[in-house]
Design a protein around this motif. Structure first.
Motif, PDB file in Angstrom:
ATOM      1  N   ASP A  77      -7.320   3.519  13.671  1.00 20.82           N
ATOM      2  CA  ASP A  77      -7.901   3.397  14.689  1.00 20.82           C
ATOM      3  C   ASP A  77      -7.246   1.986  15.458  1.00 20.82           C
ATOM      4  O   ASP A  77      -7.289   0.963  15.015  1.00 20.82           O
ATOM      5  N   PRO A  78      -7.013   2.512  16.544  1.00 18.75           N
ATOM      6  CA  PRO A  78      -6.666   1.622  17.336  1.00 18.75           C
ATOM      7  C   PRO A  78      -7.350   0.151  17.992  1.00 18.75           C
ATOM      8  O   PRO A  78      -6.869  -0.974  17.734  1.00 18.75           O
ATOM      9  N   ARG A 105      -4.986  -7.315   5.606  1.00 23.05           N
ATOM     10  CA  ARG A 105      -6.133  -7.649   6.804  1.00 23.05           C
ATOM     11  C   ARG A 105      -7.050  -5.618   7.177  1.00 23.05           C
ATOM     12  O   ARG A 105      -7.925  -5.513   7.348  1.00 23.05           O
ATOM     13  N   LEU A 106      -5.729  -4.887   7.653  1.00 18.99           N
ATOM     14  CA  LEU A 106      -5.815  -4.066   8.356  1.00 18.99           C
ATOM     15  C   LEU A 106      -6.601  -3.021   6.844  1.00 18.99           C
ATOM     16  O   LEU A 106      -7.391  -2.831   7.162  1.00 18.99           O
ATOM     17  N   VAL A 107      -5.615  -2.939   5.777  1.00 21.45           N
ATOM     18  CA  VAL A 107      -6.181  -1.986   4.682  1.00 21.45           C
ATOM     19  C   VAL A 107      -7.386  -2.172   4.498  1.00 21.45           C
ATOM     20  O   VAL A 107      -8.728  -1.760   4.107  1.00 21.45           O
ATOM     21  N   ALA A 109      -6.187   2.136   8.423  1.00 23.30           N
ATOM     22  CA  ALA A 109      -4.653   3.139   7.567  1.00 23.30           C
ATOM     23  C   ALA A 109      -3.555   2.914   8.862  1.00 23.30           C
ATOM     24  O   ALA A 109      -3.945   2.973   9.553  1.00 23.30           O
ATOM     25  N   VAL A 110      -2.670   2.312   8.378  1.00 18.03           N
ATOM     26  CA  VAL A 110      -1.326   2.231   8.856  1.00 18.03           C
ATOM     27  C   VAL A 110      -0.110   3.338   9.053  1.00 18.03           C
ATOM     28  O   VAL A 110       0.533   3.563   7.853  1.00 18.03           O
ATOM     29  N   ARG A 111       0.160   3.684   9.987  1.00 21.15           N
ATOM     30  CA  ARG A 111       1.052   4.910   9.679  1.00 21.15           C
ATOM     31  C   ARG A 111       2.432   4.757  10.131  1.00 21.15           C
ATOM     32  O   ARG A 111       3.437   5.759  10.162  1.00 21.15           O
TER      33      ARG A 111
END
Length: 301
Positions: A227-228, A269-271, A276-278
């Protein structure tokens, strides 16, 4: 291998200025630095092509004196391998084996470096990459315990590079110490457990390549997420992380600048926000960034 306070001058030019240099047995150690930093001079000292003006050098447990004679068990090349262009690959190795009184299996050695199919071709028709492979084969004739290589990946295509990397890794696994110089940062990062960066004849850094990320200035990282838009909001609220809003061809890829601790916090923080970090990778590797920084400093002088 251990060097302490090594200094080497050529007239008024100081090529090496009191450097300390350590390489453990079975380690693949990379040398990197701008042109004129002293890499080739250091490799030449390891091969006993020259002697230091000051300092002490110990190779394979043997102190190196003033004689231009490499200790037994050392092999390699600097500024490209010396080959006989009128001879075939097999004839080159046979001649070198005779000079060194080495009882080597020449066909097996050619096969190890991927040249079995051209064993009877004259070297004058070889590409640069094939010559580099034959130079490696020549160095392997004596089954060295220390292998010193100058730009061994020059001219190699991806398949050839993978093959040579495999040979060097097998040698290291068997206890052979490998010291190599290269301008190919991807080669050094793929192969080397330790690197030494030289600048104007001095050691600017030595240690694992990964350590550079922690010690370097802020690096730029490519970030691809699920989700950019949400990722942008998290980036904006994370201390020590800055978004690079320059033009991009892929709108799903964000570029951020941060030190490693801030980058770790960003990932947490993203998690935590369910993003999701791809992909997360340096735009320029820490090793290349350090090299470029040194080059910029040299050009500014």
């Amino acid at each position: 291998m251990k060097a302490r306070g090594i200094t080497k001058c050529f007239g008024d030019v100081v090529a090496l200025d009191g450097i300390d240099f350590d390489v453990a047995p079975g380690e693949i150690h990379g040398l990197v630095g701008p042109n004129g930093a002293g890499k080739t001079t250091l490799l030449g000292l390891l091969l006993s092509l020259a002697v230091a003006d000051e300092g002490s050098l110990e190779i394979l447990g043997t102190p190196v004196g003033r004689a231009l004679a490499a200790p037994a068990g050392v092999a390699g090349f600097v500024d490209g391998p010396g080959l006989y262009p009128a001879l075939t690959a097999r004839q080159n190795l046979a001649a070198l084996a005779a000079l060194r009184d080495a009882a080597a299996d020449i066909d097996d050695t050619l096969g190890r470096v991927g040249l079995a199919d051209v064993a009877d071709d004259r070297v004058r028709g070889f590409s640069l990459g094939m010559r580099q492979r034959l130079g490696l084969a020549a160095a392997l004739l004596t089954e060295p315990r220390l292998l010193v290589l100058d730009e061994p990946a020059n001219g190699l295509d991806p398949a050839g590079k993978k093959h040579v990397h495999g040979v060097l890794e097998q040698l290291a696994d068997g206890g052979t110490t490998v010291v190599l110089s290269s301008h190919r940062m991807d080669d050094l990062e793929a192969l080397c457990s330790e690197v030494t960066i030289l600048a104007t004849g001095r050691v600017a850094f030595t240690g694992p390549p990964a350590k550079l990320a922690a010690e370097n200035r802020e690096l730029a990282y490519r970030l691809r997420t699920s989700d950019p838009a949400a990722a942008r909001r998290v980036i904006a609220s994370t201390p020590g992380v800055a978004a690079d809003d320059g033009p991009r061809q892929d709108e799903e890829v964000l570029v951020v600048r941060a030190l490693v601790p801030a980058l770790d916090e960003l990932v947490r923080r993203l998690v935590g926000e369910g993003v999701a970090v791809r992909e997360l990778a340096p735009v320029v590797s820490p090793l290349e960034a350090a090299f470029l920084a040194l080059t910029e400093q040299e050009n500014a002088r």
